[in-house]
Design a protein around this motif. Structure first.
Motif, PDB file in Angstrom:
ATOM      1  N   GLU A 447      44.577  16.196  81.074  1.00 19.88           N
ATOM      2  CA  GLU A 447      43.884  16.318  82.371  1.00 19.88           C
ATOM      3  C   GLU A 447      42.752  17.338  82.294  1.00 19.88           C
ATOM      4  O   GLU A 447      41.691  17.148  82.898  1.00 19.88           O
ATOM      5  N   ALA A 448      42.989  18.432  81.535  1.00 20.98           N
ATOM      6  CA  ALA A 448      41.979  19.491  81.425  1.00 20.98           C
ATOM      7  C   ALA A 448      40.964  19.203  80.325  1.00 20.98           C
ATOM      8  O   ALA A 448      40.113  20.052  80.036  1.00 20.98           O
ATOM      9  N   GLN A 449      41.073  18.025  79.695  1.00 22.02           N
ATOM     10  CA  GLN A 449      40.160  17.614  78.611  1.00 22.02           C
ATOM     11  C   GLN A 449      40.231  18.583  77.427  1.00 22.02           C
ATOM     12  O   GLN A 449      39.241  18.814  76.728  1.00 22.02           O
ATOM     13  N   ALA A 450      41.441  19.148  77.220  1.00 19.39           N
ATOM     14  CA  ALA A 450      41.632  20.077  76.108  1.00 19.39           C
ATOM     15  C   ALA A 450      42.281  19.404  74.907  1.00 19.39           C
ATOM     16  O   ALA A 450      42.260  19.961  73.799  1.00 19.39           O
ATOM     17  N   ASP A 451      42.847  18.222  75.116  1.00 19.44           N
ATOM     18  CA  ASP A 451      43.594  17.567  74.038  1.00 19.44           C
ATOM     19  C   ASP A 451      42.703  17.176  72.865  1.00 19.44           C
ATOM     20  O   ASP A 451      43.119  17.207  71.724  1.00 19.44           O
ATOM     21  N   GLU A 452      41.420  16.824  73.173  1.00 21.72           N
ATOM     22  CA  GLU A 452      40.533  16.339  72.109  1.00 21.72           C
ATOM     23  C   GLU A 452      40.297  17.398  71.039  1.00 21.72           C
ATOM     24  O   GLU A 452      40.387  17.117  69.850  1.00 21.72           O
ATOM     25  N   PHE A 453      40.047  18.669  71.424  1.00 24.60           N
ATOM     26  CA  PHE A 453      39.806  19.698  70.397  1.00 24.60           C
ATOM     27  C   PHE A 453      41.105  20.247  69.830  1.00 24.60           C
ATOM     28  O   PHE A 453      41.150  20.671  68.671  1.00 24.60           O
ATOM     29  N   ILE A 454      42.200  20.233  70.616  1.00 22.78           N
ATOM     30  CA  ILE A 454      43.491  20.713  70.086  1.00 22.78           C
ATOM     31  C   ILE A 454      43.962  19.824  68.945  1.00 22.78           C
ATOM     32  O   ILE A 454      44.458  20.302  67.917  1.00 22.78           O
ATOM     33  N   GLU A 455      43.791  18.510  69.126  1.00 21.25           N
ATOM     34  CA  GLU A 455      44.237  17.557  68.109  1.00 21.25           C
ATOM     35  C   GLU A 455      43.468  17.705  66.801  1.00 21.25           C
ATOM     36  O   GLU A 455      43.942  17.279  65.745  1.00 21.25           O
ATOM     37  N   LYS A 456      42.289  18.309  66.862  1.00 22.25           N
ATOM     38  CA  LYS A 456      41.479  18.493  65.647  1.00 22.25           C
ATOM     39  C   LYS A 456      41.920  19.709  64.839  1.00 22.25           C
ATOM     40  O   LYS A 456      41.561  19.845  63.670  1.00 22.25           O
ATOM     41  N   PHE A 457      42.684  20.618  65.478  1.00 21.80           N
ATOM     42  CA  PHE A 457      43.189  21.790  64.744  1.00 21.80           C
ATOM     43  C   PHE A 457      44.267  21.339  63.757  1.00 21.80           C
ATOM     44  O   PHE A 457      45.061  20.439  64.075  1.00 21.80           O
TER      45      PHE A 457
END
Length: 581
Positions: A447-457
């Motif tokens: 919802e916060a559009q944070a998943d896209e960069f977290i998944e790249k870690f």
């Protein structure tokens, strides 16, 4: 103040009482030793009685062993009592600070609170240990040594009495003059800590602007000021040492001169004079110890006053005296003739005559210039501050009637300054809900559009966040803070300029997710960009702490001059940017 501080001795009272008992026994044993020595010299060595020397010598060894044992035990219990006392003080201070409201916190600097929790408590701890040990030992030693001196020769013992009066006057003068300097010293400690903290927090900015020399200069000035105040205090304290030496040597000279006359006239023995010399050292060392402890007590007094100041500070936000309400019905919000001032003065209002009705589930945008009161307005909703006049209602109930924890659980706020703590992403997000499942964490991040960069870690949600979130970008930090707020599943969600570092596309996706995923939650969005709030149900325009307009985007464009000017400037700016491209 003393009563307040001593109440935190708590469970270490037993150790604090046992310590002086062992210290007193140690002092008594030490004062007996010179008397035994005199007996050995006069009745043993003087008369060639070896048996007498062996018997009294054995007793002296036993007395010395008892003295040693008592000294070791007093040291053990004094250390336990003082460290326990410091632990209780530090814990009480820290717990009280956690209960502070924003207005309480505003009274103190961060550096000042850190100094109180560290340096000041250490000063009090050291002084307490000296008081229960040395400040008991020294008077006992002084009294018993004086008693023995008068027992041996009352006339010569009067020499010690004069020395005590002389040193007492010197100590009193030092104490009264030094205390104000130490009060200033600890204030300068706060300034020094503030300089260091500010520099370390903003070290990247310092290096980016090549301001290392400026920061060095600032630190030098703070440390130099601290040094100068310490020097002023020490100049007075050092008077203590020469005064003590003067008293010691004067006593020795007078005892040697008068004692020699008495030995010649057969009114005193050599052993008795030897004992008096030993008691001279005991008495004057006791006075020296007392003077050293008093210096520590003077420092500790300044520290204790600063500690008590924090302990006595009570939060001005408390649960109601009658039964507090423990359930928030819905996310509706009402401001009724609200005025607010940080200094509680009606002559200096930051917000003035604010009247608002916000329905549960509405999305409300807030626009206004810097210093117009946007952040102040929303901070009244979760009762981070209390109104100066008027009332704020949530779910139809005055916020002051709620249990504070219940209210803040239902009002989730992403503050202007985003803060992440050292730990993994999961640990940071679970500040919103400590029992959140991995599935709930992923949903909130989506919802916060944070998943896209977290998944790249590489470690994804187990990625370690450095202190202050220094290893993630400003936009990533903001999205993680939004996800953390969403995990609370609140009835009211407040974003205080919390998407300023996020690009317009991501900003739009976040707002879209809010509409789809949390439609029943009241959402309040403070923003500088009109594009961030134009789709809101209604928009508040704030100007100098007053509501200048309240309506939809279209209504405000037609009726509100401030909103229209901001819109025109931003649209024109966007057009110019597109044209230049």
């Amino acid at each position: 103040m003393i009563r307040k501080i001593s109440s935190y001795i708590g469970e270490f009272k037993r150790d604090s009482i046992i310590t002086p008992v062992f210290v007193a026994l140690e002092a008594i044993m030490e004062t007996i030793i010179p008397l035994l020595m005199a007996l050995i010299i006069d009745n043993g060595v003087g008369k060639g009685n070896i048996k007498y020397v062996c018997i009294v010598g054995t007793i002296m060894l036993m007395v010395s062993f008892v003295s040693l044992t008592c000294g070791a035990l007093s040291g053990k219990y004094a250390a336990k009592a003082s460290t326990g006392f410091a632990r209780n003080l530090r814990r009480a201070m820290y717990y009280n600070i956690q209960n502070f409201s924003f207005s309480n916190i505003d009274k103190y600097s961060t550096a000042g609170l850190i100094t109180r929790l560290t340096t000041d408590i250490t000063n009090v701890q050291n002084a307490f240990q000296m008081i229960i040990r040395m400040l008991v030992r020294a008077p006992f030693m002084l009294i018993f040594a004086m008693a023995m001196s008068f027992y041996i020769n009352a006339k010569l013992a009067l020499v010690f009495l004069g020395a005590i009066i002389f040193l007492g006057i010197i100590l009193y003068i030092i104490m009264t003059r030094v205390h104000p300097y130490f009060m200033e010293v600890f204030k300068k400690y706060d300034d020094l800590n503030a300089s260091v903290q500010e520099n370390l927090t903003a070290i990247r900015t310092v290096k980016a602007y090549v301001r290392e020399e400026h920061e060095k200069s600032k630190f030098y000035k703070a440390s130099e000021t601290l040094y100068k105040y310490f020097i002023r205090a020490e100049k007075l304290i050092i008077i203590n040492a020469p005064a003590m030496q003067f008293a010691v040597y004067t006593c020795i000279l007078l005892l040697s001169w008068l004692g020699a006359k008495m030995i010649v006239s057969k009114s005193m023995t050599t052993g008795e004079l030897m004992s008096l010399f030993t008691y001279t050292v005991n008495i004057l060392m006791s006075l020296m110890i007392i003077s050293m402890v008093f210096v520590m007590v003077i420092m500790a007094k300044s520290s204790a006053e600063r500690i008590v100041e924090v302990l006595d500070e009570k939060s001005d936000l408390t649960d109601p005296e009658e039964k507090a309400i423990c359930e928030v019905k819905d996310g509706s919000i009402s401001f009724n003739k609200v005025g607010f001032s940080y200094n509680k003065s009606m002559d200096n209002l930051v917000l003035e005559n604010v009247n608002l009705k916000i329905n549960s589930g509405e999305t409300i945008g807030i626009i206004g210039g810097t210093g117009s009161g946007k952040s102040t307005l929303v901070q009244l909703i979760p009762r981070l501050y209390d109104t100066t006049c008027g009332t704020v209602e949530v779910g139809g109930v005055d916020v002051r009637k709620y249990d504070i924890e219940t209210l803040r659980d239902e009002v989730s706020m992403v503050l202007q300054k985003n803060v992440l703590f050292s730990g993994t992403i999961k640990q940071n997000l679970r500040w919103g809900n400590k029992n959140a499942s991995d599935k709930e964490i992923v949903a909130a991040c989506r919802e916060a559009q944070a998943d896209e960069f977290i998944e790249k870690f590489p470690d994804k949600y187990d990625t370690f966040i450095e202190e202050g979130g220094s290893n993630v970008s400003g936009g990533q930090k903001q999205r993680l803070c939004i996800a953390r707020a969403l995990l609370k599943k609140p009835k009211i969600l407040i974003l205080d300029d919390s998407t300023s570092a996020v690009d317009t596309k991501t900003d739009a996706l976040i707002r879209k997710a809010f509409g789809e995923e949390i439609p029943d939650t009241t959402k309040i969005i403070i923003a500088q960009r009109i594009s961030s709030v134009q789709d809101a149900d209604r928009i508040i325009v704030l100007n100098d702490g007053k509501i200048d307009g309240f309506g939809t985007h279209e209504e405000l464009l037609k009726t509100n001059e401030i909103y229209h000017e901001v819109y025109e400037s931003q649209v024109k700016g966007d057009d110019d940017d597109n044209g230049s491209k």
